[in-house]
Design a protein around this motif. Structure first.
Motif, short mmCIF file in Angstrom:
data_model
loop_
_atom_site.label_atom_id
_atom_site.label_comp_id
_atom_site.label_asym_id
_atom_site.label_seq_id
_atom_site.Cartn_x
_atom_site.Cartn_y
_atom_site.Cartn_z
N GLU A 182 1.04 -1.37 -0.28
CA GLU A 182 0.25 -0.24 -0.50
C GLU A 182 0.84 1.41 0.14
OE1 GLU A 182 -2.79 -0.93 3.19
OE2 GLU A 182 -3.87 -0.61 1.98
N LEU A 183 0.54 2.13 -0.67
CA LEU A 183 0.75 4.34 -0.12
C LEU A 183 0.82 3.85 1.16
CD1 LEU A 183 -0.44 5.81 -3.79
CD2 LEU A 183 2.12 4.78 -3.11
N GLU A 184 1.80 4.96 1.39
CA GLU A 184 2.09 4.46 2.98
C GLU A 184 0.88 6.26 3.03
OE1 GLU A 184 5.60 6.32 5.29
OE2 GLU A 184 5.55 3.89 5.51
N GLY A 185 0.42 6.35 4.24
CA GLY A 185 -0.35 7.63 4.33
C GLY A 185 -1.64 7.80 3.97
N GLY A 186 -2.99 8.03 4.17
CA GLY A 186 -3.98 8.60 3.81
C GLY A 186 -4.07 9.64 2.82
N GLY A 187 -5.30 9.76 2.22
CA GLY A 187 -5.28 10.88 1.03
C GLY A 187 -4.27 10.97 0.36
N ALA A 188 -3.24 11.83 -0.84
CA ALA A 188 -2.69 11.45 -1.49
C ALA A 188 -0.91 11.50 -0.92
CB ALA A 188 -2.53 13.08 -2.70
N THR A 189 -0.71 11.78 0.76
CA THR A 189 0.40 11.29 0.85
C THR A 189 1.29 10.33 0.51
OG1 THR A 189 -0.77 10.29 2.87
CG2 THR A 189 -0.22 12.72 2.94
N GLY A 190 0.88 9.32 -0.15
CA GLY A 190 0.94 8.33 -0.74
C GLY A 190 1.37 8.81 -2.29
N GLU A 191 3.17 8.84 -2.69
CA GLU A 191 2.87 8.97 -4.27
C GLU A 191 2.88 8.31 -5.34
OE1 GLU A 191 5.81 12.00 -4.84
OE2 GLU A 191 5.11 13.30 -2.97
N PRO A 192 1.94 8.41 -5.65
CA PRO A 192 2.64 7.03 -7.01
C PRO A 192 3.35 7.18 -8.19
CG PRO A 192 0.39 8.79 -7.57
CD PRO A 192 1.12 9.29 -6.62
N SER A 193 3.32 6.43 -8.76
CA SER A 193 5.03 6.44 -9.77
C SER A 193 4.73 5.84 -11.12
CB SER A 193 5.73 5.56 -9.08
OG SER A 193 5.85 4.26 -9.22
N THR A 194 3.27 6.25 -11.44
CA THR A 194 2.63 6.22 -13.00
C THR A 194 3.15 6.45 -13.63
OG1 THR A 194 1.38 6.47 -14.08
CG2 THR A 194 2.00 8.50 -12.77
N GLY A 195 3.70 5.20 -14.13
CA GLY A 195 5.04 5.25 -15.05
C GLY A 195 6.28 5.37 -15.16
N ASP A 196 6.69 4.95 -14.21
CA ASP A 196 7.65 4.46 -13.83
C ASP A 196 7.91 3.63 -12.58
OD1 ASP A 196 10.67 4.89 -13.31
OD2 ASP A 196 10.14 6.83 -13.32
N THR A 197 9.49 2.90 -11.84
CA THR A 197 9.65 1.73 -10.96
C THR A 197 8.82 1.88 -10.21
OG1 THR A 197 11.16 0.58 -10.57
CG2 THR A 197 11.48 2.79 -10.78
N ASN A 198 8.83 1.47 -9.13
CA ASN A 198 8.13 0.70 -8.05
C ASN A 198 9.32 0.96 -7.27
OD1 ASN A 198 5.61 1.61 -8.60
ND2 ASN A 198 4.91 -0.94 -8.52
N ASN A 199 10.16 0.53 -6.77
CA ASN A 199 11.73 0.00 -6.25
C ASN A 199 12.32 1.20 -6.46
OD1 ASN A 199 11.11 -2.38 -7.34
ND2 ASN A 199 12.78 -2.35 -9.00
N ASP A 200 12.80 1.47 -4.81
CA ASP A 200 12.55 2.20 -3.80
C ASP A 200 14.46 1.72 -3.87
OD1 ASP A 200 13.54 4.42 -2.04
OD2 ASP A 200 13.45 3.38 -0.53
N ILE A 201 15.25 2.41 -5.35
CA ILE A 201 16.16 2.12 -5.91
C ILE A 201 17.04 2.69 -4.84
CG2 ILE A 201 15.75 0.10 -7.29
CD1 ILE A 201 16.39 2.96 -9.57
#
Length: 1018
Positions: A182-201
């Motif tokens: 899950e994205l962390e935090g409520g509302g929009a505080t968890g930022e998505p990564s549309t069009g890019d990697t999900n990895n926290d590299i």
């Protein structure tokens, strides 16, 4: 940067998830497919649902292409959410036209009402390919509306559970293949990564594993190096725990995609990078059949440490490309015939061999030093180009010469070998002052030309590469050192011929060579001699020709007992010397290979005969043809009319061949053009001519509709020579069946009005819509069933009304106007269907049974007893009304239906639209009420609960009181199914006599009891 729910997560071995999936996928890859509904696609593992997000208007689903060249056109994403009152609400979105971001990511905008993630809400998502087969699936919080039967065959986690309140997004970690987070935090505080990697590299503690691409020589192992690095690309070699990497191979995409098992061995498994080590290697075996430029992939399915820390694959895959990368030849081979003449250069062949039996050549240039003899070579050193070259050796002393050569650049990995097609030691040539040579082509100036390429069954003197061969008796002139005739002037001498095979596997020991000179002999076994009379002319040469009945690589040897010359130049009366010579090995190839199948209709176009059903197995016979008169009239060495649509099997003169693996010859789509061409699918191993056979058989299937033909250039070389693959058209292929699906909707609140077959009164028109999908025997859509190849016509689609399992008692009126197929799917629409009762009676609850059968007898049917509609026999009455002249007057309109006993008010009808006011006519004026003093001023155009009204305006008192009545007739031609029996003749007719009629009376304050409606005076 996406905020992660946790920096680490417990990672379990997928013993209960992954390995059964691998086994199932292995079964799918190597078993003929028989897909049922919700079958998994061959693209499983090549793309995944990667991220889902919902915030206001910014709702989307992100699909990641694990292999970026995966063809995703016409793929669909379908989202389903539960309805509050049960059932589901679903929407589908086409991926066609979406351009990937960063090569991998497809962002699909979706309606936010289908994204339910927060506060434990439920949804699921299905990713399907162009054939409707499952590529990936996601279930959120236990909702499994679309869960496919093959969910266990999917490679990556498919479940996201226990989503928290107000969280707007979920995503995979590691990117593309990992668990759902899950994205962390409520509302929009968890930022998505549309069009890019999900990895926290970017995390300095992140561990990356990078697979390296590989180049591989066909027949050797493809080695993929897997390396651990940090986010800056530095190799990590100080981990204190093992890293486990799960992987799988995938076929390449497109025309150059390598396939398993033809080109490489499909594998799946785990590799371990031990603690303290930064890399490991995965090796995949390949076959010698792979073609240069083809490729396949190794995909990292998952990676993790022993404690569960995720390891991010960046990138997700590596590619192995077949290339000619052997850096040195296996050995150099010297080929010769064992004998030479001191007056003439002797041809010697140098070959750079890529393997031990020299069946493959080293393609790059090789510089060879001729070390023995040290002089006399036409070039030294000599460069071998293209694998083989011929060099000349001149030696003017009558003696035995030993041949030796060394590859200097690049060096060979093994010692040089010699092949002597004549007699004597392998690496020795006996040079003599007198000798016999075979001139393979007497038309050039070379006295010892090689025999040109020959066709099985053809005389060497005629047609393609036609030439006369000569046996030349030569001797060295004592004064000039030049070659002159050997003094056999106008002599007939018996000569012994035999043939040898180029190698034990390249020729046939039971071939037949016919030697034609002054006399003729047949050589029916290798190394078995036969004699002919050679007629030597004044130049001491004797012509001959030969015919090889069958194909292979051969050498001819001739031996002649030549008289010894006396000092005066005359032949000794009783002393002879035996001289012989052998040709350099030459190839005899088939004229062509003919491919055809028993029962093939050889259709020329869409009107041609039917061969078989798309997807069904059938056998293809491959026959090697000899040359025969009339088969190559233009002498180009190819079968005339090789690709004519009705090419016929000649029925005779087939050429036997040595063992020849023709692999899996490809086909071309002839019609429709353009069209979908999946190529034929070979069932089992490669197609092989066994040694000494003239036929080979393959079992194949073709998954599409249309007409195909074998690619004339689709055969691998025969002993280094090209042979055409000739075939007629193969087809026509037709679908196996139709998948019929229709919707038959009620016109109003679950019912439709019926007509009456005993009179002309029609039923209420209703629509039938749906689709008819042409399918092959595996259940896949045949996309070429369109245009001229779609044989289903509107008249071929019939429907029957059914009451449960029995035929309905009434009459269904059904006729499809048109049906047009696109990519194998036809849209069905019938807007004027109706149903007629056999007699007036109560409602009938019916379903429709649809049948479709085209002119090729391809058929399909649907009879879904759950798709029912109630049919009612109805009628409409316009009732009388009265009232004062000073008030508007409402005439009730009531619709009834027969309930099986009597007509009752139809309170379910809120759909009938009255054709007002234009259809209402006034006449029959009485008393003081005259035309124009009242008109229809208002209507209830739509009935409510079966009741409406027509309003006439108040005429007023006027000079004469305006009292009186008027008849109102409602023209019901637009709703003829509700015409009552107004004329009382007992027949419900479809004409104006049975239009609804009512009477409005102004100036009456007490009505007759027969009136339906009373209105008090104001």
């Amino acid at each position: 940067m996406k905020q992660h729910a946790s920096s680490t997560r417990k990672r379990q071995m997928k013993s209960n998830h992954y390995w059964p999936a691998l086994a199932a996928l292995f079964f799918l890859l190597f078993t003929p497919f028989q897909f049922a509904a919700a079958a998994c696609s061959s693209a499983v593992g090549k793309a995944t649902i990667n991220e889902v997000y919902d915030l206001g208007q910014a709702s989307w689903v992100e699909v990641k292409l694990i292999l970026p060249n995966t063809p995703y056109n016409n793929w669909d994403i379908t989202l389903c959410v539960p309805k509050n009152n049960g059932g589901s609400d679903c929407a589908s979105y086409d991926l066609s036209g979406i351009t990937p971001s960063n090569d991998y990511y497809l962002t699909v905008p979706v309606d936010s009402k289908y994204v339910e993630l927060n506060n434990g809400k439920q949804m699921d998502i299905l990713l399907t390919d162009s054939a409707g087969k499952v590529v990936d699936y996601l279930s959120v919080n236990g909702y499994t509306e679309q869960q496919p039967a093959c969910v266990g065959d999917l490679l990556y986690p498919t479940v996201a559970n226990n989503t928290s309140s107000n969280l707007k997004g979920i995503y995979r970690e590691p990117d593309g293949t990992g668990d759902w987070m899950e994205l962390e935090g409520g509302g929009a505080t968890g930022e998505p990564s549309t069009g890019d990697t999900n990895n926290d590299i970017d995390d300095p503690d992140a561990i990356l594993v990078t697979p390296s691409d590989s180049q591989v020589q066909p027949g050797t192992n493809a080695d993929f190096l897997l390396t651990l690095t940090d986010s800056d690309g530095n190799t990590i070699s100080d981990l204190t725990e093992n890293v486990t990497i799960e992987y799988m191979t995938f076929d390449g995409e497109g025309a150059n995609g390598a396939t398993s098992p033809e080109d490489y061995t499909w594998v799946s498994g785990t590799a371990v990078i031990p603690a303290g080590s930064g890399s490991t290697t995965v090796s995949v075996s390949t076959t010698a059949n792979a073609l240069i430029g083809e490729f396949f992939h190794l995909v990292i399915i998952d990676a993790y440490t022993a404690s569960g820390t995720p390891v991010y694959p960046v990138p997700q895959y590596a590619t192995a490309t077949f290339a000619n990368i052997i850096s040195y030849p296996h050995h150099i081979q010297i080929s010769h015939d064992g004998q030479g003449i001191t007056c003439q250069a002797e041809p010697v062949t140098l070959t750079a061999c890529a393997n031990a039996d020299c069946s493959q050549y080293f393609a790059d240039d090789v510089l060879v030093d001729l070390t023995s003899p040290t002089d006399g070579w036409s070039a030294d050193p000599m460069t071998i180009s293209g694998g083989s070259t011929t060099i000349n050796l001149t030696h003017t002393t009558a003696e035995t010469v030993t041949l030796a050569a060394t590859a200097s650049s690049p060096p060979a990995s093994n010692a040089t070998e010699c092949v002597n097609s004549g007699s004597g030691n392998a690496c020795e040539i006996l040079f003599s002052d007198v000798g016999l040579v075979i001139d393979g082509d007497d038309s050039d100036s070379n006295l010892e030309s090689p025999v040109p390429l020959q066709l099985a069954g053809k005389s060497s003197a005629t047609g393609f590469n036609g030439a006369t061969q000569r046996v030349r008796l030569l001797r060295t002139d004592n004064d000039t050192g030049a070659c002159i005739g050997g003094a056999l002037v106008d002599s007939d001498i018996e000569a012994s011929f035999h043939y040898t095979r180029g190698s034990a596997t390249s020729g046939l020991s039971d071939n037949t060579f016919t030697i034609q000179a002054s006399t003729t002999t047949d050589l029916t076994q290798a190394d078995t001699a036969g004699s002919v009379q050679l007629e030597f002319d004044a130049n001491s040469t004797a012509p001959f020709t030969f015919r090889s009945l069958d194909a292979g690589e051969y050498s001819l040897t001739v031996s002649v007992d030549v008289p010894v010359l006396l000092p005066n130049g005359n032949p000794h009366p009783n002393k002879t010397v035996t001289l012989s010579d052998s040709t350099i090995p030459f190839v005899v190839r088939p004229l062509a290979v003919l491919a055809d199948s028993s029962g093939n209709a050889k259709a020329q176009d869409h009107n041609g005969g039917v061969f078989t059903t798309a997807g069904n197995n059938f056998d293809v016979g491959f026959k090697a043809l000899r040359w025969a008169a009339g088969r190559d009239t233009n002498n180009d060495g190819e079968l005339d009319n090789c690709t004519i649509y009705n090419l016929a099997d000649p029925g005779s003169d087939y050429a036997k061949v040595p063992a020849w693996n023709i692999v899996q010859p490809a086909t071309e789509l002839i019609l429709p053009s353009p069209g979908t061409h999946p190529d034929i699918d070979y069932v089992g191993v490669d197609t092989v001519f066994s040694a000494g056979s003239n036929t080979a058989t393959a079992t194949v299937s073709y998954a599409e509709v249309g007409i195909i033909q074998f690619d004339p250039d689709g055969l691998p070389p025969f002993l280094g020579t090209d042979v055409k693959l000739c075939s007629p058209h193969v087809g026509r292929f037709i679908p196996a069946d139709f998948l019929v699906d229709h919707n038959h909707n009620a016109q109003c609140n679950g019912f439709t009005y019926a007509g009456l077959s005993t009179s002309s009164r029609p039923g209420e028109p209703f629509s039938v819509s749906g689709s008819i999908t042409a399918r092959n025997s595996n259940g896949d859509t045949t996309e070429n069933y369109e245009g001229d190849f779609a044989k289903l016509q509107p008249a071929d689609i019939t429907a029957t009304a059914r009451d449960g399992a029995a035929a309905a008692s009434g009459t269904l009126n059904f006729a499809v106007d048109s049906i047009n197929f696109t990519d194998g799917v036809g849209s069905l629409q019938e807007n004027d269907a109706s149903y007629d009762f056999a007699a007036i009676g109560g409602p009938e609850t019916l379903h429709l049974a649809l049948d479709a059968e085209d002119s090729d007898t391809v058929s399909g049917a649907e009879e879904d007893a759950s798709k029912t509609v109630e049919y009612r026999f109805g009628r409409l009455f316009l009732h009388n009304a009265y009232g004062p002249q000073t008030s508007d007057l409402n005439l009730p309109v009531v619709v009834e239906y027969h309930d099986g006993t009597a007509f009752v008010e139809n309170g379910d009808d809120s759909c009938t639209v009255l054709p007002l006011p234009s259809a209402a006519s006034l006449d029959g004026w009485t008393n003081n009420l005259e035309s124009g003093e009242t008109t229809v001023t208002a209507t209830s155009a739509n009935l409510g609960s079966g009741v409406g009204y027509i309003t006439l305006g108040a005429p007023g008192l006027g000079d004469d009181g305006n009292d009186g009545s008027v008849d109102i007739t409602l023209d019901m031609s637009g709703i003829a199914w509700l015409r009552p029996d107004s004329d009382g003749d007992g027949v419900y007719e479809n004409n104006g006599d049975d239009d609804a009629i009512g009477t409005a009376t102004f100036g009456m304050y007490r009505g007759d009891d027969r009136f339906y409606f009373w209105q008090e005076a104001q």
